[in-house]
Design a protein around this motif. Sequence first.
Motif, PDB file in Angstrom:
ATOM      1  N   LYS A 177     -28.415  -6.977 -12.020  1.00 58.68           N
ATOM      2  CA  LYS A 177     -29.383  -5.593 -12.316  1.00 58.68           C
ATOM      3  C   LYS A 177     -28.714  -4.673 -12.981  1.00 58.68           C
ATOM      4  O   LYS A 177     -29.402  -4.079 -13.925  1.00 58.68           O
ATOM      5  CB  LYS A 177     -29.624  -5.286 -10.738  1.00 58.68           C
ATOM      6  CG  LYS A 177     -30.205  -6.254 -10.002  1.00 58.68           C
ATOM      7  CD  LYS A 177     -30.568  -5.503  -8.291  1.00 58.68           C
ATOM      8  CE  LYS A 177     -31.477  -6.588  -7.523  1.00 58.68           C
ATOM      9  NZ  LYS A 177     -32.815  -6.619  -8.163  1.00 58.68           N
ATOM     10  N   TRP A 178     -27.448  -4.161 -12.768  1.00 57.15           N
ATOM     11  CA  TRP A 178     -26.818  -3.364 -13.673  1.00 57.15           C
ATOM     12  C   TRP A 178     -26.672  -3.748 -15.235  1.00 57.15           C
ATOM     13  O   TRP A 178     -26.895  -2.852 -15.925  1.00 57.15           O
ATOM     14  CB  TRP A 178     -25.398  -3.254 -13.162  1.00 57.15           C
ATOM     15  CG  TRP A 178     -24.431  -2.065 -13.973  1.00 57.15           C
ATOM     16  CD1 TRP A 178     -24.492  -0.627 -13.922  1.00 57.15           C
ATOM     17  CD2 TRP A 178     -23.643  -2.508 -15.168  1.00 57.15           C
ATOM     18  NE1 TRP A 178     -23.554  -0.396 -14.737  1.00 57.15           N
ATOM     19  CE2 TRP A 178     -22.905  -1.342 -15.588  1.00 57.15           C
ATOM     20  CE3 TRP A 178     -23.329  -3.646 -15.836  1.00 57.15           C
ATOM     21  CZ2 TRP A 178     -22.004  -1.170 -16.520  1.00 57.15           C
ATOM     22  CZ3 TRP A 178     -22.170  -3.619 -16.647  1.00 57.15           C
ATOM     23  CH2 TRP A 178     -21.818  -2.308 -17.071  1.00 57.15           C
ATOM     24  N   LEU A 222     -29.321 -14.850 -12.033  1.00 57.40           N
ATOM     25  CA  LEU A 222     -29.838 -13.749 -11.539  1.00 57.40           C
ATOM     26  C   LEU A 222     -30.300 -12.823 -12.686  1.00 57.40           C
ATOM     27  O   LEU A 222     -31.120 -11.923 -12.622  1.00 57.40           O
ATOM     28  CB  LEU A 222     -28.612 -13.057 -10.773  1.00 57.40           C
ATOM     29  CG  LEU A 222     -28.301 -13.680  -9.138  1.00 57.40           C
ATOM     30  CD1 LEU A 222     -26.994 -13.166  -8.813  1.00 57.40           C
ATOM     31  CD2 LEU A 222     -29.771 -13.630  -8.562  1.00 57.40           C
ATOM     32  N   THR A 223     -29.189 -12.923 -13.838  1.00 57.25           N
ATOM     33  CA  THR A 223     -29.654 -12.034 -14.832  1.00 57.25           C
ATOM     34  C   THR A 223     -31.027 -12.321 -15.526  1.00 57.25           C
ATOM     35  O   THR A 223     -31.985 -11.728 -15.982  1.00 57.25           O
ATOM     36  CB  THR A 223     -28.761 -12.173 -16.094  1.00 57.25           C
ATOM     37  OG1 THR A 223     -27.496 -11.811 -15.591  1.00 57.25           O
ATOM     38  CG2 THR A 223     -28.972 -11.282 -17.216  1.00 57.25           C
ATOM     39  N   LEU A 253     -36.973 -11.156 -16.334  1.00 60.32           N
ATOM     40  CA  LEU A 253     -38.444 -11.508 -16.051  1.00 60.32           C
ATOM     41  C   LEU A 253     -38.998 -10.489 -15.216  1.00 60.32           C
ATOM     42  O   LEU A 253     -40.258  -9.954 -15.595  1.00 60.32           O
ATOM     43  CB  LEU A 253     -38.535 -13.023 -15.168  1.00 60.32           C
ATOM     44  CG  LEU A 253     -38.101 -14.329 -16.001  1.00 60.32           C
ATOM     45  CD1 LEU A 253     -38.238 -15.495 -15.167  1.00 60.32           C
ATOM     46  CD2 LEU A 253     -39.188 -14.472 -17.153  1.00 60.32           C
ATOM     47  N   GLU A 254     -38.318  -9.970 -14.325  1.00 60.59           N
ATOM     48  CA  GLU A 254     -38.920  -8.519 -13.695  1.00 60.59           C
ATOM     49  C   GLU A 254     -39.396  -7.858 -14.352  1.00 60.59           C
ATOM     50  O   GLU A 254     -40.162  -6.901 -14.292  1.00 60.59           O
ATOM     51  CB  GLU A 254     -37.750  -8.378 -12.267  1.00 60.59           C
ATOM     52  CG  GLU A 254     -38.132  -9.397 -11.261  1.00 60.59           C
ATOM     53  CD  GLU A 254     -37.273  -8.858 -10.050  1.00 60.59           C
ATOM     54  OE1 GLU A 254     -36.981  -9.633  -9.164  1.00 60.59           O
ATOM     55  OE2 GLU A 254     -37.069  -7.758  -9.855  1.00 60.59           O
ATOM     56  N   ARG A 306     -42.216  -8.320 -16.380  1.00 62.44           N
ATOM     57  CA  ARG A 306     -43.466  -8.411 -15.473  1.00 62.44           C
ATOM     58  C   ARG A 306     -43.894  -7.123 -15.227  1.00 62.44           C
ATOM     59  O   ARG A 306     -45.133  -6.753 -15.113  1.00 62.44           O
ATOM     60  CB  ARG A 306     -43.347  -9.376 -14.230  1.00 62.44           C
ATOM     61  CG  ARG A 306     -43.340 -10.606 -14.594  1.00 62.44           C
ATOM     62  CD  ARG A 306     -42.785 -11.551 -13.353  1.00 62.44           C
ATOM     63  NE  ARG A 306     -42.810 -12.980 -13.638  1.00 62.44           N
ATOM     64  CZ  ARG A 306     -42.055 -14.068 -13.007  1.00 62.44           C
ATOM     65  NH1 ARG A 306     -41.545 -13.601 -11.930  1.00 62.44           N
ATOM     66  NH2 ARG A 306     -42.122 -15.326 -13.412  1.00 62.44           N
ATOM     67  N   ASN A 307     -43.039  -6.246 -14.693  1.00 61.07           N
ATOM     68  CA  ASN A 307     -43.492  -4.725 -14.478  1.00 61.07           C
ATOM     69  C   ASN A 307     -43.298  -3.712 -15.767  1.00 61.07           C
ATOM     70  O   ASN A 307     -43.298  -2.635 -15.470  1.00 61.07           O
ATOM     71  CB  ASN A 307     -42.443  -4.208 -13.413  1.00 61.07           C
ATOM     72  CG  ASN A 307     -40.999  -4.400 -13.769  1.00 61.07           C
ATOM     73  OD1 ASN A 307     -40.540  -4.281 -14.934  1.00 61.07           O
ATOM     74  ND2 ASN A 307     -39.973  -4.492 -12.662  1.00 61.07           N
ATOM     75  N   TYR A 308     -43.353  -4.585 -17.187  1.00 61.94           N
ATOM     76  CA  TYR A 308     -43.420  -3.799 -18.116  1.00 61.94           C
ATOM     77  C   TYR A 308     -42.247  -2.702 -18.463  1.00 61.94           C
ATOM     78  O   TYR A 308     -42.609  -1.878 -19.259  1.00 61.94           O
ATOM     79  CB  TYR A 308     -44.805  -3.189 -18.207  1.00 61.94           C
ATOM     80  CG  TYR A 308     -45.977  -3.805 -17.761  1.00 61.94           C
ATOM     81  CD1 TYR A 308     -46.264  -5.066 -19.152  1.00 61.94           C
ATOM     82  CD2 TYR A 308     -46.631  -4.098 -16.825  1.00 61.94           C
ATOM     83  CE1 TYR A 308     -47.552  -5.908 -18.664  1.00 61.94           C
ATOM     84  CE2 TYR A 308     -47.680  -4.840 -16.679  1.00 61.94           C
ATOM     85  CZ  TYR A 308     -48.020  -5.778 -17.753  1.00 61.94           C
ATOM     86  OH  TYR A 308     -49.034  -6.729 -17.450  1.00 61.94           O
ATOM     87  N   LYS A 309     -41.437  -2.621 -17.851  1.00 60.38           N
ATOM     88  CA  LYS A 309     -40.074  -1.801 -17.987  1.00 60.38           C
ATOM     89  C   LYS A 309     -39.753  -2.015 -19.497  1.00 60.38           C
ATOM     90  O   LYS A 309     -39.206  -0.876 -20.175  1.00 60.38           O
ATOM     91  CB  LYS A 309     -39.120  -1.918 -17.064  1.00 60.38           C
ATOM     92  CG  LYS A 309     -39.425  -1.263 -15.661  1.00 60.38           C
ATOM     93  CD  LYS A 309     -38.257  -1.585 -14.696  1.00 60.38           C
ATOM     94  CE  LYS A 309     -38.667  -1.108 -13.321  1.00 60.38           C
ATOM     95  NZ  LYS A 309     -37.573  -1.260 -12.342  1.00 60.38           N
TER      96      LYS A 309
END
Length: 261
Positions: free
Chosen positions: A118-119, A7-8, A13-14, A17-20
Amino acid sequence: MKQFLILTQKECLENIRNYKIFWIPAVFILLGITEPVVNYFLPQILESSGGLPDGAVLELPTLMPEQLLIAVMEQFQTIGIAVLILAYMGSIAGERKSGTATLLYVRPLSFSAYFLSKWSVASVVSLVSVWLGFLAGYYYTFLFFGEVGFGKLVQLMGTYSIWVVLILTIVLAASAVSPNGGIAAAVAFAIYLILQLTDSLFGTTWSISPVKIPQYGAAWLTGSSDGGSLVGAIGIAILCIFLLSVLGSVAARKNKAKTKV
């Protein structure tokens, strides 16, 4: 543990992909640079914007390097915290609303691992961004106003990091509880403002408030932070982080049925 690692990786990857991992550090670096640069070039800025009326005299105070770094931290406290809340408000609620969480929820899933993945990624991205912002501010402060001991900067960054992680945990827990990202952001902003208001009203009688952690961080620059109160405030902050993580995990499990397909 295996599920947490998978999950990490998905979260990493997310965030790519969203450039954070690009724009959040860029925002904090910009915030860190702005304060010393604007203060240094303020006379030229005023002159280029039309100057002062004839006869008017403007005396600007000479700022100490420590004051500039505290001003950088105050920028993080306002604009920086708002950026983090907006960046991660939809981490869990957004997945439920868009239906992407369905792909995860149909499988055997540890919601503790789900929340902690997520954290962890959000904390790493945010802390690296804050540290880069402080280092950028430190460099330009050194360039224009003078030197501050690097050890003091490290103490400030280490102390302030606890506060950043606490705010992020509030945001993710709010995202797990709320039906969408907008409400999660409103809840997180409301909690943040209530904490600040409560501390301003009653903080003088409670020195171990987690809300005072940024103040204790700034105290490393101007003298010596109150060690006993700082340890107490950090202890309460860590307890809050743990309890909010449990709340976020439970809320994510409870609200999985609300996922749109």
